[in-house]
Design an enzyme around this catalytic site. Structure first.
Site, PDB file in Angstrom:
ATOM      1  N   HIS A  12      -8.969   6.295  -6.225  1.00 37.36           N
ATOM      2  CA  HIS A  12      -8.112   5.400  -5.416  1.00 37.36           C
ATOM      3  C   HIS A  12      -8.743   4.005  -5.325  1.00 37.36           C
ATOM      4  CE1 HIS A  12     -10.289   7.507  -1.831  1.00 37.36           C
ATOM      5  NE2 HIS A  12     -10.943   6.407  -2.124  1.00 37.36           N
ATOM      6  N   HIS A  59     -10.876   4.081   4.969  1.00 35.06           N
ATOM      7  CA  HIS A  59     -12.065   3.251   4.757  1.00 35.06           C
ATOM      8  C   HIS A  59     -12.239   2.308   5.944  1.00 35.06           C
ATOM      9  CE1 HIS A  59     -10.728   4.682   0.815  1.00 35.06           C
ATOM     10  NE2 HIS A  59     -11.969   4.554   0.406  1.00 35.06           N
ATOM     11  N   HIS A 193     -19.469   7.043  -8.448  1.00 28.39           N
ATOM     12  CA  HIS A 193     -19.680   5.627  -8.150  1.00 28.39           C
ATOM     13  C   HIS A 193     -20.642   5.473  -6.986  1.00 28.39           C
ATOM     14  CE1 HIS A 193     -16.320   6.571  -5.395  1.00 28.39           C
ATOM     15  NE2 HIS A 193     -16.313   5.369  -4.863  1.00 28.39           N
ATOM     16  N   GLU A 240     -16.777  11.553  -2.409  1.00 33.30           N
ATOM     17  CA  GLU A 240     -15.310  11.589  -2.281  1.00 33.30           C
ATOM     18  C   GLU A 240     -14.708  12.730  -3.100  1.00 33.30           C
ATOM     19  OE1 GLU A 240     -14.173   6.898  -1.470  1.00 33.30           O
ATOM     20  OE2 GLU A 240     -13.827   7.728  -3.453  1.00 33.30           O
TER      21      GLU A 240
HETATM   22 FE   LIG Z   1     -12.655   5.541  -1.324  1.00 29.25          FE
END
Ligand SMILES: [Fe+2]
Length: 279
Positions: A12, A59, A193, A240
């Site tokens: 996302h 977030h 990431h 995530e």
């Molecule tokens: Fe995220």
């Protein structure tokens, strides 16, 4: 009876939303990624779900350090688009499905998953970018959406195993819903990431491929992956990926992989896309 007709996993990444919103998808940096989307878009257009349950993380938009729900289910009529600091994304508001969402709430809580219920919240790129990946730029989203926000921002996030079991409970809830809705579940976030500190920019495509293989063919093994392995192999934000286990838990033990694509570079993240159907 409602029916779970498939699953779509996708990163996302906020920059993907910006590329779509600003008409940059054919620029040299972006075109190779966007060229990989049509099979997933054609699949969801053909499946045409009435409702999408979107597993994502907020977030620091709707929630903050003031309030950290591990699992938060959106039961409202609609969810506005959040301004994350650069103005709201120019995408349609998200229409909820309160009836199915309250059924999920009742079924899951009585199944001993203690969810936070959210009547009002705005949704950020964690939810809107996956919709854009799946549907492009429609005037109105073609499906209703039930947001399921997972805390993967503030330690401790839920384990992969807990996420997988929650997915299985979601499936029991869908199967017991008396409506005839066709449902797709989205798992979002990842893949590898890391946005901070010495290993910022970390990408581990090999481990990501291993994770996706396990997720498809041996989800019980994928569910046993511990936090420390995500952190070590997929970077601090790679955690995530536990959200993909909620999606997978909702599917049958054996699934058919309809489509898979990954892409580097996209922002600082290994960008993943996966479509599954039940066998
Ligand atoms: Fe995220």
């Amino acid at each position: 009876m409602a029916e779970l007709v498939g699953a779509l996993g996708t990163s996302h990444i906020p920059a993907v939303g910006v590329a779509i919103d600003k008409g940059r998808t054919q620029e040299p940096y972006w075109k190779p990624y966007f060229d990989k989307l049509p099979p997933a878009r054609e699949w969801i257009a053909a499946v045409d779900p009435d409702v999408c349950i979107i597993v994502y993380n907020d977030h620091a938009t709707a929630f903050s350090l003031a309030l950290i729900p591990t699992f938060a289910l959106g039961v409202g009529e609609r969810f506005g688009i959040a301004d994350e600091g650069f103005g709201k994304r120019p995408v349609p508001e998200v229409e909820g499905h309160p009836d199915l969402a309250w059924h999920l709430a009742e079924s899951l809580i009585l199944d001993e998953f203690d969810l936070t219920l959210v009547n009002e919240m705005e949704v950020d790129h964690g939810l809107t970018v996956p919709l854009s990946v799946a549907y492009g730029q429609p005037d109105r989203w073609p499906c209703r959406v039930i947001p399921l926000a997972v805390n993967v921002v503030q330690y401790p996030p839920p384990t992969g195993n807990r996420c997988f079991r929650l997915g299985q409970a979601i499936r029991r809830a869908i199967d017991s819903y008396p409506g005839n809705e066709r449902v797709v579940i989205f798992g979002t976030g990842g893949l590898s990431h890391q946005l901070q500190a010495e290993r910022a920019g970390l990408i581990n495509a090999e481990w990501d491929a291993h994770f996706l293989d396990l997720l498809v063919t041996d989800p019980e093994a994928a569910a046993r992956i511990e936090h420390i392995e995500y952190l070590r192999e997929a970077g601090s934000e790679g955690i995530e990926m536990v959200m993909w286990l909620i999606m997978r838990g909702a599917m049958n033990p054996t699934v058919r992989e309809i489509y898979r694509a990954t892409h580097v570079p996209t922002s600082n993240t290994h960008n993943g896309l996966l479509v599954l159907e039940n066998t």
